[in-house]
Design an enzyme around this catalytic site. Structure first.
Site: not given
Ligand SMILES: NC(=O)c1ccc[n+]([C@@H]2O[C@H](COP(=O)([O-])OP(=O)(O)OC[C@H]3O[C@@H](n4cnc5c(N)ncnc54)[C@H](OP(=O)(O)O)[C@@H]3O)[C@@H](O)[C@H]2O)c1
Length: 254
Positions: A140, A153, A59, A156
């Site tokens: 992002s 968001y 975590d 951060s």
């Molecule tokens: N999807 C988009 O449109 C988008 C756009 C721009 C940037 N991003 C960035 O891309 C990255 C991945 O996002 P995603 O869209 O793939 O989201 P997602 O499917 O919700 O994945 C988020 C990941 O982060 C992990 N996580 C969250 N809190 C955590 C913690 N306290 N400790 C360890 N791991 C943690 C989650 O795993 P657990 O819950 O198992 O801990 C999960 O594996 C993020 O940084 C997000 O801000 C996404």
């Protein structure tokens, strides 16, 4: 440019979305991939599917996680070639019923979680004499211009981007390159909760293909999709106009 192969890569946030697809793709390309997230079950299932994948559950929102993380990493590998700091979360601020602690929750994962991961992994990157060393952080496009309700968001990801850009300067003498990935909207569990239109939404496999193709050249930024780059690029050059005329249109209608 060649795709990553034969490397030892650590990916955080690898239990779903972009991180999960990155882990699968990089393992399939012949890399050894260490995967971190809170959900140990998902990570173990992923590791059971591929000899190339090792589960390192943690975590990252816990301030004291650095030593135990490093200890876990060292149990499996003696050095790292590349780290991809991807773990993230998203919550929006409702200004009419503000939950101010939400600001801390989001910063704990998106900013401090990446700082802690970097702190745990840097000695393992430094002990690698190879020139391939690379720090990648997933920021992002949201931090390039102002989006309504994105106080936590956006802030951060802006903090993360600044941190990584400064780090790029400080690590240059050691020849450790730093890249900030700035995706637009990608189809993942994170965006499935969004209650507003998401222009230029990209399927997660396309996003990951794009990121992986660009990793070898270690650019300062990997921004996509192209249409979003253009729109936000213009917006960032005209911040006053964006704030007055565009950002207010992006609030929920309900
Ligand atoms: N999807 C988009 O449109 C988008 C756009 C721009 C940037 N991003 C960035 O891309 C990255 C991945 O996002 P995603 O869209 O793939 O989201 P997602 O499917 O919700 O994945 C988020 C990941 O982060 C992990 N996580 C969250 N809190 C955590 C913690 N306290 N400790 C360890 N791991 C943690 C989650 O795993 P657990 O819950 O198992 O801990 C999960 O594996 C993020 O940084 C997000 O801000 C996404």
């Amino acid at each position: 440019m060649a795709l990553p192969h034969g490397e030892i890569i650590w990916i955080t946030g690898a239990s779903s979305g972009i991180g999960l697809e990155l882990a699968k793709k990089l393992a399939a390309l012949g890399n050894q991939v260490l995967v971190t997230a809170r959900n140990a079950q998902v990570l173990e299932a992923l590791a059971a599917e591929s000899d190339q994948i090792i589960a390192v559950p943690a975590d990252l929102a816990q301030p004291d996680c650095i030593d135990s993380l490093q200890h876990q990493l060292r149990q499996h590998v003696s050095y790292l070639d590349r780290i991809i700091l991807n773990a993230g979360t998203c919550e929006y601020l409702d200004i009419n019923a503000p939950d101010w602690l939400m600001m801390e929750r989001v910063m704990e994962v998106n900013f401090y979680g990446a700082v802690r991961s970097l702190a745990a992994a840097l000695p393992l990157l430094e002990s690698n004499a190879d020139a391939a060393r690379h720090v990648v952080a997933v920021g992002s496009q949201a931090s390039r211009v102002i989006f309504p309700r994105a106080e936590a968001y956006g802030a951060s990801k802006a903090a993360l981007t600044y941190f990584m850009e400064a780090l790029a300067v400080d690590l240059a003498a050691q020849n450790i390159k730093v890249t900030v990935v700035q995706p637009g909207f990608v189809e993942t569990p994170l965006t499935s909760k969004n209650d507003f239109p998401m222009p230029f939404l990209v399927p997660v496999n396309e996003a990951v293909d794009h990121i992986v193709k660009r990793l070898a050249s270690k650019p300062a930024f990997i921004r996509f999709p192209l249409a979003m780059n253009w729109v936000l690029g213009v917006g960032s050059l005209l911040p006053g106009l964006w704030r007055r005329w565009v950002a207010p249109q992006l609030t929920r209608s309900t």
